[in-house]
Design a protein around this motif. Structure first.
Motif, PDB file in Angstrom:
ATOM      1  N   ALA A  16       0.820  -1.217   0.000  1.00 53.29           N
ATOM      2  CA  ALA A  16       0.000   0.000   0.000  1.00 53.29           C
ATOM      3  C   ALA A  16       0.852   1.265   0.000  1.00 53.29           C
ATOM      4  N   THR A  17       1.809   1.332  -0.884  1.00 55.40           N
ATOM      5  CA  THR A  17       2.738   2.451  -1.094  1.00 55.40           C
ATOM      6  C   THR A  17       3.742   2.645   0.041  1.00 55.40           C
ATOM      7  N   ILE A  18       3.767   1.731   0.996  1.00 56.21           N
ATOM      8  CA  ILE A  18       4.751   1.795   2.087  1.00 56.21           C
ATOM      9  C   ILE A  18       5.839   0.768   1.798  1.00 56.21           C
ATOM     10  N   ALA A  19       7.056   1.247   1.570  1.00 51.79           N
ATOM     11  CA  ALA A  19       8.188   0.367   1.296  1.00 51.79           C
ATOM     12  C   ALA A  19       8.966   0.132   2.581  1.00 51.79           C
ATOM     13  N   THR A  20       9.190  -1.127   2.903  1.00 52.83           N
ATOM     14  CA  THR A  20       9.972  -1.469   4.084  1.00 52.83           C
ATOM     15  C   THR A  20      11.293  -2.097   3.647  1.00 52.83           C
ATOM     16  N   GLN A  48      12.653   7.132  -6.179  1.00 52.97           N
ATOM     17  CA  GLN A  48      12.162   7.523  -7.498  1.00 52.97           C
ATOM     18  C   GLN A  48      10.962   6.693  -7.952  1.00 52.97           C
ATOM     19  N   SER A  49      10.538   5.729  -7.150  1.00 53.70           N
ATOM     20  CA  SER A  49       9.442   4.855  -7.543  1.00 53.70           C
ATOM     21  C   SER A  49       8.083   5.519  -7.330  1.00 53.70           C
ATOM     22  N   PRO A  50       7.234   5.551  -8.350  1.00 56.74           N
ATOM     23  CA  PRO A  50       5.883   6.118  -8.201  1.00 56.74           C
ATOM     24  C   PRO A  50       4.980   5.245  -7.339  1.00 56.74           C
ATOM     25  N   ASP A  51       5.403   4.022  -7.067  1.00 56.53           N
ATOM     26  CA  ASP A  51       4.606   3.108  -6.251  1.00 56.53           C
ATOM     27  C   ASP A  51       4.896   3.245  -4.756  1.00 56.53           C
ATOM     28  N   VAL A  52       5.828   4.132  -4.409  1.00 58.43           N
ATOM     29  CA  VAL A  52       6.248   4.273  -3.008  1.00 58.43           C
ATOM     30  C   VAL A  52       5.964   5.685  -2.518  1.00 58.43           C
ATOM     31  N   ALA A  53       5.321   5.774  -1.355  1.00 57.71           N
ATOM     32  CA  ALA A  53       5.049   7.073  -0.737  1.00 57.71           C
ATOM     33  C   ALA A  53       5.900   7.298   0.503  1.00 57.71           C
ATOM     34  N   ALA A  96      22.195   9.863   0.237  1.00 56.82           N
ATOM     35  CA  ALA A  96      21.029   9.292  -0.447  1.00 56.82           C
ATOM     36  C   ALA A  96      19.779   9.438   0.406  1.00 56.82           C
ATOM     37  N   MET A  97      19.915   9.255   1.712  1.00 57.43           N
ATOM     38  CA  MET A  97      18.771   9.370   2.611  1.00 57.43           C
ATOM     39  C   MET A  97      18.263  10.802   2.690  1.00 57.43           C
ATOM     40  N   ARG A  98      19.166  11.763   2.778  1.00 58.97           N
ATOM     41  CA  ARG A  98      18.718  13.155   2.892  1.00 58.97           C
ATOM     42  C   ARG A  98      18.112  13.649   1.581  1.00 58.97           C
ATOM     43  N   LYS A  99      18.569  13.119   0.448  1.00 56.33           N
ATOM     44  CA  LYS A  99      18.052  13.565  -0.848  1.00 56.33           C
ATOM     45  C   LYS A  99      16.851  12.762  -1.324  1.00 56.33           C
ATOM     46  N   CYS A 100      16.532  11.677  -0.649  1.00 53.71           N
ATOM     47  CA  CYS A 100      15.362  10.885  -1.017  1.00 53.71           C
ATOM     48  C   CYS A 100      14.106  11.745  -0.897  1.00 53.71           C
ATOM     49  N   PRO A 101      13.280  11.831  -1.942  1.00 58.06           N
ATOM     50  CA  PRO A 101      12.101  12.705  -1.903  1.00 58.06           C
ATOM     51  C   PRO A 101      10.943  12.155  -1.067  1.00 58.06           C
ATOM     52  N   LYS A 102      11.126  10.977  -0.499  1.00 57.76           N
ATOM     53  CA  LYS A 102      10.113  10.379   0.369  1.00 57.76           C
ATOM     54  C   LYS A 102      10.596  10.452   1.821  1.00 57.76           C
ATOM     55  N   PHE A 103       9.669  10.554   2.760  1.00 61.45           N
ATOM     56  CA  PHE A 103      10.051  10.512   4.165  1.00 61.45           C
ATOM     57  C   PHE A 103      10.539   9.112   4.528  1.00 61.45           C
ATOM     58  N   ILE A 104      11.596   9.059   5.321  1.00 59.58           N
ATOM     59  CA  ILE A 104      12.145   7.788   5.789  1.00 59.58           C
ATOM     60  C   ILE A 104      11.920   7.678   7.294  1.00 59.58           C
ATOM     61  N   ILE A 105      11.205   6.637   7.696  1.00 55.22           N
ATOM     62  CA  ILE A 105      10.968   6.360   9.110  1.00 55.22           C
ATOM     63  C   ILE A 105      12.000   5.339   9.578  1.00 55.22           C
ATOM     64  N   GLY A 106      12.723   5.658  10.624  1.00 53.13           N
ATOM     65  CA  GLY A 106      13.675   4.712  11.193  1.00 53.13           C
ATOM     66  C   GLY A 106      13.013   3.918  12.310  1.00 53.13           C
ATOM     67  N   ALA A 205       1.650   8.257   4.330  1.00 53.95           N
ATOM     68  CA  ALA A 205       1.329   7.814   2.976  1.00 53.95           C
ATOM     69  C   ALA A 205       0.116   8.540   2.399  1.00 53.95           C
ATOM     70  N   THR A 206      -0.688   9.197   3.243  1.00 55.59           N
ATOM     71  CA  THR A 206      -1.868   9.919   2.767  1.00 55.59           C
ATOM     72  C   THR A 206      -1.536  11.347   2.333  1.00 55.59           C
ATOM     73  N   TYR A 207      -0.331  11.801   2.611  1.00 54.72           N
ATOM     74  CA  TYR A 207       0.021  13.186   2.318  1.00 54.72           C
ATOM     75  C   TYR A 207       0.276  13.391   0.817  1.00 54.72           C
ATOM     76  N   ASN A 208       0.049  14.601   0.362  1.00 54.55           N
ATOM     77  CA  ASN A 208       0.312  14.991  -1.020  1.00 54.55           C
ATOM     78  C   ASN A 208       1.799  14.778  -1.326  1.00 54.55           C
ATOM     79  N   PRO A 209       2.138  13.930  -2.306  1.00 56.67           N
ATOM     80  CA  PRO A 209       3.551  13.650  -2.611  1.00 56.67           C
ATOM     81  C   PRO A 209       4.364  14.905  -2.938  1.00 56.67           C
ATOM     82  N   GLU A 210       3.745  15.860  -3.626  1.00 62.22           N
ATOM     83  CA  GLU A 210       4.463  17.085  -3.961  1.00 62.22           C
ATOM     84  C   GLU A 210       4.778  17.895  -2.705  1.00 62.22           C
ATOM     85  N   ALA A 211       3.830  17.888  -1.763  1.00 61.88           N
ATOM     86  CA  ALA A 211       4.054  18.596  -0.502  1.00 61.88           C
ATOM     87  C   ALA A 211       5.144  17.911   0.309  1.00 61.88           C
ATOM     88  N   VAL A 212       5.149  16.588   0.280  1.00 60.07           N
ATOM     89  CA  VAL A 212       6.173  15.823   1.006  1.00 60.07           C
ATOM     90  C   VAL A 212       7.563  16.152   0.462  1.00 60.07           C
TER      91      VAL A 212
END
Length: 255
Positions: A16-20, A48-53, A96-106, A205-212
């Protein structure tokens, strides 16, 4: 998808767009160079994957989250070029982690040392167990936490970074890490930790990707020079690891 060999393993699952991402190594989830490289590539690809939020970063097992750099590979370094190359692995991963356009949860379930603390600091939001104490042991073995320092100082400040670095043989509790800002929250059990990680991931994962993406750039503002800085820091550590003091200390720590 899973990557597994003698240098450790990385597995990736997307729900569901959450990559682990789950990394692992028999030596307390430490990082040989190849595993660092694979994790870096994985984060870049998922970013860069459109399937991952959202990306969740975790390690195998219920014991240590990450023991930092591989002692075997540190002991095998024979010249400054090899040393710089090895420690640049942590530099490239943090960048790579700081430049990743998706939020990373540790998701930090246990003790964390050295480079592992840097990886936690490079996450955008960290949830941990109450057993997840931390230590920067680098000065005790003749080197220093130079590569990860910018990421850790960004989270906990220079004063706490100095305290953590100078008490190189002392564990700081998860409560200390939370108080200083490395952890957003801590939990009394792995079950409660995992529940909180899942809830947060689904929320993000519900947030606007552009806003993220825009927010991530704002949160990491002022770090653009890290592409050069962290590699320069890797060269410092790569030189220090060749000293006899460090070689002796590493051999002792390994035992």
């Amino acid at each position: 998808m899973a990557i597994q060999n003698a240098t450790g393993s990385i597995s990736i699952s997307i729900d569901a767009t959450i990559a682990t991402i789950e990394f692992g190594h028999p030596a307390s989830n430490s990082f040989p160079a190849q595993l660092l490289h694979e994790l870096t590539k994985t984060i870049e690809t998922l970013g860069q994957s459109p399937d991952v939020a959202v990306v969740v970063l975790k390690s195998q097992g219920t014991a240590a989250f990450c023991a930092g750099a591989s002692f075997d590979e540190l002991l095998a370094v024979t010249n400054e070029t090899e040393g710089k190359t090895f420690f640049s692995g942590f530099a490239h991963l943090i960048n790579a982690m700081r430049k990743c356009p998706k939020f990373i949860i540790g998701r930090v379930q246990g003790k964390t040392v050295g480079g592992g603390v840097g990886i936690a600091a490079a996450c955008d939001y960290v949830l941990a167990s109450q057993e997840a104490s931390i230590k920067l042991s680098e000065l005790a073995i003749g080197i220093g936490p130079f590569v990860i320092e910018p990421a850790v100082s960004r989270k906990i400040g220079k004063t706490a970074m100095a305290e953590l670095s100078l008490t190189a043989q002392e564990w700081k509790s998860a409560a200390w890490a939370k108080e200083k800002g490395l952890y957003a929250n801590t939990f009394e059990s792995i079950e409660k930790l995992d529940q909180a990680v899942t809830e947060l991931a689904h929320q993000l994962a519900t947030y606007n990707p552009e806003a993220v993406t825009a927010m991530k750039k704002v949160l990491w503002e002022g770090t653009g020079h890290w592409d050069t800085l962290l590699v320069e820091r890797a060269a410092i550590t790569g030189k220090l690891v060749l000293s006899e003091v460090t070689k002796t200390a590493l051999a002792s720590f390994k035992k």
